[in-house]
Design a protein around this motif. Structure first.
Motif, PDB file in Angstrom:
ATOM      1  N   PHE A 170     -29.681  23.442 -19.508  1.00  0.00           N
ATOM      2  CA  PHE A 170     -28.992  22.577 -20.516  1.00  0.00           C
ATOM      3  C   PHE A 170     -29.758  22.713 -21.829  1.00  0.00           C
ATOM      4  O   PHE A 170     -29.127  22.856 -22.934  1.00  0.00           O
ATOM      5  CB  PHE A 170     -28.440  21.289 -20.140  1.00  0.00           C
ATOM      6  CG  PHE A 170     -27.739  21.277 -18.875  1.00  0.00           C
ATOM      7  CD1 PHE A 170     -26.830  22.229 -18.400  1.00  0.00           C
ATOM      8  CD2 PHE A 170     -27.635  20.051 -18.187  1.00  0.00           C
ATOM      9  CE1 PHE A 170     -25.966  22.133 -17.211  1.00  0.00           C
ATOM     10  CE2 PHE A 170     -26.930  19.891 -16.955  1.00  0.00           C
ATOM     11  CZ  PHE A 170     -26.250  20.953 -16.619  1.00  0.00           C
ATOM     12  N   ASP A 171     -31.020  22.538 -21.567  1.00  0.00           N
ATOM     13  CA  ASP A 171     -31.836  22.193 -22.984  1.00  0.00           C
ATOM     14  C   ASP A 171     -31.886  23.640 -23.563  1.00  0.00           C
ATOM     15  O   ASP A 171     -31.803  23.610 -24.993  1.00  0.00           O
ATOM     16  CB  ASP A 171     -33.291  21.797 -22.366  1.00  0.00           C
ATOM     17  CG  ASP A 171     -34.159  21.680 -23.499  1.00  0.00           C
ATOM     18  OD1 ASP A 171     -33.709  20.840 -24.877  1.00  0.00           O
ATOM     19  OD2 ASP A 171     -35.217  22.356 -23.685  1.00  0.00           O
ATOM     20  N   ILE A 172     -32.053  24.777 -22.958  1.00  0.00           N
ATOM     21  CA  ILE A 172     -32.321  25.813 -23.704  1.00  0.00           C
ATOM     22  C   ILE A 172     -30.840  26.623 -24.004  1.00  0.00           C
ATOM     23  O   ILE A 172     -30.954  27.577 -24.589  1.00  0.00           O
ATOM     24  CB  ILE A 172     -33.173  27.028 -22.872  1.00  0.00           C
ATOM     25  CG1 ILE A 172     -32.475  27.290 -21.579  1.00  0.00           C
ATOM     26  CG2 ILE A 172     -34.552  26.403 -22.717  1.00  0.00           C
ATOM     27  CD1 ILE A 172     -33.423  28.339 -20.809  1.00  0.00           C
ATOM     28  N   GLY A 173     -30.033  26.182 -23.584  1.00  0.00           N
ATOM     29  CA  GLY A 173     -28.394  26.568 -23.742  1.00  0.00           C
ATOM     30  C   GLY A 173     -28.401  27.939 -22.961  1.00  0.00           C
ATOM     31  O   GLY A 173     -27.534  28.890 -23.464  1.00  0.00           O
ATOM     32  N   ALA A 174     -28.937  28.033 -21.789  1.00  0.00           N
ATOM     33  CA  ALA A 174     -28.698  29.070 -21.123  1.00  0.00           C
ATOM     34  C   ALA A 174     -27.354  29.166 -20.156  1.00  0.00           C
ATOM     35  O   ALA A 174     -26.740  28.143 -20.134  1.00  0.00           O
ATOM     36  CB  ALA A 174     -29.796  29.221 -19.979  1.00  0.00           C
ATOM     37  N   THR A 175     -26.855  30.422 -20.101  1.00  0.00           N
ATOM     38  CA  THR A 175     -25.679  30.648 -19.310  1.00  0.00           C
ATOM     39  C   THR A 175     -25.972  29.954 -17.730  1.00  0.00           C
ATOM     40  O   THR A 175     -26.937  30.280 -17.013  1.00  0.00           O
ATOM     41  CB  THR A 175     -25.293  32.015 -19.106  1.00  0.00           C
ATOM     42  OG1 THR A 175     -23.998  31.986 -18.218  1.00  0.00           O
ATOM     43  CG2 THR A 175     -26.159  33.074 -18.723  1.00  0.00           C
ATOM     44  N   LEU A 176     -24.971  29.239 -17.306  1.00  0.00           N
ATOM     45  CA  LEU A 176     -25.408  28.689 -15.825  1.00  0.00           C
ATOM     46  C   LEU A 176     -25.091  29.942 -14.915  1.00  0.00           C
ATOM     47  O   LEU A 176     -25.539  29.610 -13.690  1.00  0.00           O
ATOM     48  CB  LEU A 176     -24.068  27.718 -15.486  1.00  0.00           C
ATOM     49  CG  LEU A 176     -23.870  26.334 -16.545  1.00  0.00           C
ATOM     50  CD1 LEU A 176     -22.949  25.306 -16.223  1.00  0.00           C
ATOM     51  CD2 LEU A 176     -25.423  25.864 -16.943  1.00  0.00           C
ATOM     52  N   ASP A 177     -24.620  31.025 -15.231  1.00  0.00           N
ATOM     53  CA  ASP A 177     -24.677  32.131 -14.314  1.00  0.00           C
ATOM     54  C   ASP A 177     -26.114  32.452 -14.156  1.00  0.00           C
ATOM     55  O   ASP A 177     -26.427  33.300 -13.210  1.00  0.00           O
ATOM     56  CB  ASP A 177     -23.942  33.347 -15.066  1.00  0.00           C
ATOM     57  CG  ASP A 177     -23.454  34.159 -14.029  1.00  0.00           C
ATOM     58  OD1 ASP A 177     -23.332  34.078 -12.952  1.00  0.00           O
ATOM     59  OD2 ASP A 177     -23.611  35.437 -14.290  1.00  0.00           O
ATOM     60  N   ALA A 178     -27.203  31.864 -14.706  1.00  0.00           N
ATOM     61  CA  ALA A 178     -28.556  32.155 -14.447  1.00  0.00           C
ATOM     62  C   ALA A 178     -28.900  31.838 -13.141  1.00  0.00           C
ATOM     63  O   ALA A 178     -30.048  32.620 -12.620  1.00  0.00           O
ATOM     64  CB  ALA A 178     -29.293  31.545 -15.686  1.00  0.00           C
ATOM     65  N   VAL A 179     -28.318  31.038 -12.461  1.00  0.00           N
ATOM     66  CA  VAL A 179     -28.700  30.638 -11.064  1.00  0.00           C
ATOM     67  C   VAL A 179     -28.239  31.815 -10.007  1.00  0.00           C
ATOM     68  O   VAL A 179     -28.785  31.717  -9.098  1.00  0.00           O
ATOM     69  CB  VAL A 179     -28.328  29.174 -10.644  1.00  0.00           C
ATOM     70  CG1 VAL A 179     -28.768  28.304 -11.625  1.00  0.00           C
ATOM     71  CG2 VAL A 179     -26.640  29.205 -10.706  1.00  0.00           C
ATOM     72  N   ASN A 180     -27.523  32.748 -10.560  1.00  0.00           N
ATOM     73  CA  ASN A 180     -26.927  33.836  -9.713  1.00  0.00           C
ATOM     74  C   ASN A 180     -27.857  35.145  -9.903  1.00  0.00           C
ATOM     75  O   ASN A 180     -27.916  35.954  -9.090  1.00  0.00           O
ATOM     76  CB  ASN A 180     -25.694  34.188  -9.725  1.00  0.00           C
ATOM     77  CG  ASN A 180     -24.542  32.977  -9.580  1.00  0.00           C
ATOM     78  OD1 ASN A 180     -25.067  32.349  -8.454  1.00  0.00           O
ATOM     79  ND2 ASN A 180     -23.652  33.081 -10.181  1.00  0.00           N
TER      80      ASN A 180
END
Length: 791
Positions: free
Chosen positions: A189-199
Motif C-alpha cells: 500500500f505504501d509504495i502504491g504497487a499493484t496487488l497483483d504483485a503477490v501473484n
C-alpha cells in the motif's frame, strides 16, 4: 455437465463443512453433487462421498487433484471424527487471523429456517486483529435436539469449551502469520504497487529468502538495488535470453511490434521476439513522431530486423493500420525471406467490435449491462448474487473491451437459473433494492425469455470468435498451425446457427472485411497445410489457396533452389503418408502432438520439408501485451541524462523480460481479475461503472461489507485447450470461395462495403435480424442503397 441440471441452493440446514466445497443440482427427481474444485459430479453417496473425494480417501470416491491442501487436511480431520471441534474452531480462527483462504460462505438463501442450529453474527470487541465479526453457533430449541443434548451433555460441553480455546503456541503462530500478512499489505500500500504483485513467481521465493536469512539480516539499500543488484539481474536475464536465442536457428522467430499510447500522449513501440522456447524483450522506442509516417516506420522496422538477424526472422507482426501495412510490405520487399503479418488478435477484436455495433446485439448488451451495473454498485445485492451463484462473478474480464462484452454474456447465461432463483426468492422480495427502479428493471430482464434467447444467439455467434482470439494468443502452443482452421470453424458455426444466407452473410461480411489479409497470408495457409491434423482430414483436393500459400512459403523462406526442388518432391511423400509419416504411431500422434513436434519426430524421411514445417509451425500470429504498470517507460524517454537513461533502459530490460518469462505460469491464486478491481477497470468499465441514481444512493454500498471471495472456486467455465475444441472436416466450399474484396466489378461486393459502413456509422443504417436484414439485402440486390453520411 448436462444442461438439464438445475442448481439448488444449499440451505443453512446443511451444516456439514463439506457443503461449502460443493454445489448441488437436481436432475429430475435425483439430486447430484459437484466438487467446486475439479468439477466432478457425484450421483450418489451424499455429502460423505464428497468429503472422501476432498480428503483423498481411497475406496468410494476418486481423489480430487485440485483441492487446496488446507481443505484436504480439514476434510481428513473431519472424517477422523473431529468434525464438531474442528469446524467451530476453524470458523473462529478464520475470523481472528484471516489466514485460511477457503471460503466459509454460509448459504442462507433457503425459505426454510433450520430448527436445530442458527448462525448468529456477533459484534467483536475492538482488538488489534483486523476482523469485524465472529461466527458462533447457537443451539436450537426443538425437542429432538434437546433430547440429543441431554444424552450427550457432558461430551458436548467439553467439545464446546475446547472449541473456544486455543493452545498458546498455536494462537501465537497464527498471529505471527497474520502480522506477516499485514506487514506485506502495508508495504504494498505504501509504495502504491499493484496487488497483483503477490501473484509473481518471485514473490514466494523472496519471502523464503528473507526467512532463511534469519534475524538481523540487512535489507538492500536503494543504492544496492540500482547498483550491483540491477547489474547482476541484467547479466542473469541476458544469460537466460541467450538460451532462447540459440533456438532461433532451428525454429526461426517472429518480431512483435507492440504499440502503446500513454496517458501523456506519447506513442511508444515495444519490440519483442517470439519463438516457442520463450519471448525476449528487445527495447522500447518513443515513436511519437514516427507512427504517422510509413517511411519512418519502415526504417525503424528495418533496423530491428537487422539487429535480430534477418536469416532468423520469418515475420514481423504489427497492428493493421494503413501506415503499418505500407511499411510492412516495403520491409518484405527489402528482406525477401520474411513476411509482414497483421496481428490476428487485433483483427479478431475489430470483428467483435463491429458485431457489437449491430443494433439488436447492441441493445441486448446494454440490457445486460443495466443488470451488472445495478449489482456491482450495491454491496447488498452483490453479496446476494454471489451466494446464489456459488460465489461466481457474473462479469468475466477478457483481454479487450469487445471480448469482455461477449464473455460476460456467456457467464450470465451460465448463471441464468441462479439469477432467476434469486429474484423469485423471499430474500429478494425483502431486499430494499428490489423495489427500486434498477431492481425492478433487473427483475423484468432476468424473467424475460426473449432477453435470454437473444443472449443465447449472440453467444452462439461469438463464442467461435472468442475461441480464435484465445487461440491466437495461446500461451501453451504456437498458433500458426491452427488459426486458419479456427476462423473456418467460426464462419461455419455462424452459418449453421442462422441457416439463411441473407442472415449469416451480414456477419461473414464483417469477418471478411477485417480478416481479408489473413485469408490471403501464405504463412497461415502453409500452417494449415503442414498441420497433419487438418491435412489428412481434408476430403478431396486441398483448396488452391492453401496450396498456393504453401508454394509461396517454399519460394520465400527457402532461397536455395536445390532445396526447393527437394521439398517439392518430399511433399508427395507427405501426401501419401510414406515412410515414418504413415506409421501407426504417427497417425495417432496427428491429434496429440504439437505439429512442429510431430514433424520433428516422424519427418525424418522428408528432412527438408520437415525443417521448413518446424520453422513455419513454430510461429505465433499475434503480438504480446506487456503490463505497463510500474515500468518506467515514460520516465526513460523524458530523462536527458545519458547515464540515467542507460540505467532505466537496463531496468526496463530486466522488468519486461522477467514479465515475459512468467507467460504461461498458472498462479496458485488467480484472484487478480475480479471485475471491480483496479486491474480490470479498463476492460470492464462499461459493465460495472455506476451511472445516474446509482452514484447518488450510498445505502448498502460500503465495500467493506462485501463478503470475501474464495480462491479457485469459479468453475462454471473451466479452462480448456482451445485447439482441442476445433472440429474436423472441411466440406463447406462457400467458406473457401468467399467474395474477394479486390473484385470491384462484383456488385455484391460493392454493397458489402456499404453494409459495413452502415454497421459502423449506425443510424439511420442499423441492421437487425428481425426483418430489416431482408429489406437491406433486397436493397443491395437492387443497388438502391445510398452511402451513409460522412463520419
Amino acid at each position: 455437465m448436462s444442461s438439464n441440471l438445475e442448481p439448488i441452493p444449499i440451505t443453512s440446514q446443511k451444516h456439514d463443512p463439506a457443503w461449502k466445497h460443493c454445489q448441488m443440482f437436481k436432475d429430475g427427481e435425483k439430486v447430484q453433487l459437484r466438487c467446486i474444485y475439479c468439477g466432478k459430479i457425484f450421483k450418489g453417496g451424499g455429502i460423505h462421498r464428497i468429503k472422501e473425494h476432498l480428503a483423498g480417501h481411497k475406496g468410494n470416491a476418486a481423489t480430487c487433484l485440485r483441492v487446496p491442501s488446507d481443505v484436504r487436511v480439514f476434510m481428513k480431520e473431519s472424517l477422523d471424527g473431529v468434525v464438531v471441534k474442528k469446524s467451530k474452531k476453524q470458523k473462529i480462527a478464520e475470523e481472528i487471523t484471516n489466514i485460511n483462504q477457503v471460503s466459509t460462505e454460509t448459504n442462507t438463501f433457503s425459505d426454510q429456517v433450520d430448527a436445530n442450529t442458527a448462525v448468529v453474527m456477533i459484534d467483536k470487541p475492538d482488538t488489534d486483529e483486523p476482523s469485524s465479526s465472529l461466527l458462533a453457533i447457537r443451539e436450537g430449541t426443538s425437542n429432538v435436539s434437546g433430547e440429543r443434548r441431554r444424552r450427550g451433555k457432558g461430551k458436548s460441553s467439553a467439545a464446546e469449551a475446547n472449541a473456544f480455546s486455543f493452545a498458546p503456541d498455536e494462537l501465537s503462530a497464527r498471529r505471527v502469520n497474520n502480522n506477516v500478512h499485514m506487514a506485506i499489505g502495508r508495504f504494498l500500500f505504501d509504495i502504491g504497487a499493484t496487488l497483483d504483485a503477490v501473484n509473481s513467481v518471485y514473490f514466494q521465493p523472496m519471502i523464503d529468502a528473507i526467512i532463511s536469512g534469519g534475524n538481523g539480516t540487512l535489507m538492500p539499500s536503494r543504492n544496492d538495488l540500482q547498483g550491483w543488484i540491477l547489474k547482476k539481474s541484467v547479466e542473469e536475464v541476458k544469460s537466460d535470453n541467450e538460451k532462447v536465442i540459440a533456438t532461433w536457428v532451428r525454429t526461426g522467430c517472429s518480431i512483435l511490434v507492440n504499440q502503446w499510447n500513454t496517458q501523456t500522449g506519447r506513442i511508444l513501440l515495444n519490440f519483442l521476439v517470439y519463438c516457442p522456447e520463450g519471448s525476449v524483450f528487445l527495447k522500447s522506442i518513443d515513436a511519437s513522431g514516427v507512427t504517422n509516417s510509413s517511411d519512418a516506420l519502415y526504417e525503424l522496422l528495418k533496423q530491428v530486423v537487422e539487429e535480430v538477424g534477418f536469416k532468423h526472422v520469418l515475420q514481423v507482426i504489427t497492428n493493421c493500420e494503413e501506415q503499418y501495412i505500407v511499411a510492412g510490405r516495403r520491409l518484405a520487399e527489402t528482406f525477401p525471406t520474411l513476411y509482414w503479418t497483421p496481428c490476428a488478435a487485433h483483427c479478431v477484436d475489430l470483428i467483435l467490435e463491429d458485431f457489437a455495433k449491430v443494433e439488436w446485439i447492441n441493445t441486448v448488451i446494454e440490457q445486460a449491462r443495466s443488470i451488472t451495473r445495478f449489482i456491482y454498485n450495491h454491496s447488498l445485492v452483490l453479496n446476494m448474487v454471489r451466494r446464489y451463484t456459488f460465489v461466481n462473478d457474473i462479469v468475466e474480464p477478457e483481454a479487450t473491451r469487445s471480448a469482455t462484452n461477449f464473455t460476460t454474456l456467456t457467464r450470465m447465461i451460465d448463471v441464468r437459473n441462479n439469477l432467476q432463483a434469486m429474484v423469485t426468492s423471499q430474500e429478494w422480495v425483502d431486499c430494499p433494492y428490489s423495489k427500486k427502479p434498477g431492481g425492478l428493471e433487473m427483475l423484468d430482464l432476468v424473467s424475460s425469455e426473449s432477453f435470454w434467447s437473444s443472449c443465447v444467439l449472440i453467444v452462439q455467434l461469438t463464442n467461435p470468435l472468442l475461441r480464435v482470439l484465445r487461440m491466437v494468443g495461446s500461451k501453451k502452443r504456437p498458433a500458426m498451425g491452427y488459426v486458419y482452421d479456427g476462423m473456418y470453424r467460426a464462419k461455419e458455426t455462424i452459418k449453421k446457427e442462422l441457416v439463411k444466407r441473407d442472415d449469416y452473410m451480414v456477419y461473414w461480411y464483417i469477418i471478411d472485411h477485417w480478416w481479408e489479409q489473413q485469408w490471403h497470408h501464405p504463412l497461415h495457409a502453409a500452417g494449415f497445410y503442414l498441420n497433419p491434423r487438418f491435412f489428412y482430414n481434408m476430403e478431396g483436393d486441398m483448396p488452391n489457396e492453401m496450396l498456393s500459400g504453401m508454394l509461396d512459403c517454399i519460394e520465400k523462406l527457402v532461397p536455395d533452389l536445390t532445396v526447393q526442388d527437394k521439398i517439392s518432391k518430399e511433399i508427395n511423400s507427405y501426401k501419401n503418408a510414406a515412410g515414418d509419416l504413415g506409421r501407426k504411431m504417427a497417425i495417432r500422434a496427428r491429434d496429440t502432438l504439437l505439429p512442429a513436434e510431430w514433424w520433428s519426430t516422424y519427418g525424418g524421411s522428408c528432412p527438408n520439408l520437415a525443417r521448413l514445417a518446424i520453422r513455419v509451425l513454430s510461429q505465433t500470429c499475434s503480438t504480446l501485451e506487456l503490463k505497463h504498470y510500474g515500468i518506467p517507460f515514460e520516465k526513460l524517454h523524458e530523462t536527458r541524462n545519458c547515464l540515467e537513461q542507460q540505467r532505466l533502459r537496463d531496468l526496463i530490460f530486466v522488468q519486461c523480460n522477467l514479465q515475459l518469462s512468467q507467460i504461461g505460469y498458472e498462479s496458485k491464486q488467480q484472484d487478480s481479475a475480479q471485475p471491480i478491481s483496479f486491474e480490470s477497470a479498463s476492460v470492464v468499465e462499461d459493465w460495472v461503472t455506476g451511472i445516474g441514481t446509482f452514484l447518488d444512493d450510498n445505502t448498502y454500498t460500503d465495500w467493506t461489507t462485501l463478503e470475501t471471495l474464495p480462491v479457485n472456486t469459479t468453475l462454471l467455465r473451466p479452462s480448456c485447450d482451445e485447439m482441442e475444441e476445433l472440429g474436423a472436416g472441411f466440406d463447406d466450399h462457400e467458406i473457401f470461395n468467399r467474395v474477394k474484396e479486390g473484385n470491384d466489378e462484383n456488385a455484391e461486393n460493392v454493397q458489402r462495403r456499404k453494409l459495413l459502413k452502415m454497421l459502423k456509422f449506425g443510424t439511420p443504417y442499423k441492421v437487425t435480424l428481425q426483418g430489416e436484414i431482408d429489406v437491406l439485402m433486397n436493397q443491395m440486390a437492387n443497388q438502391t442503397i445510398v452511402d451513409p453520411p460522412a463520419n
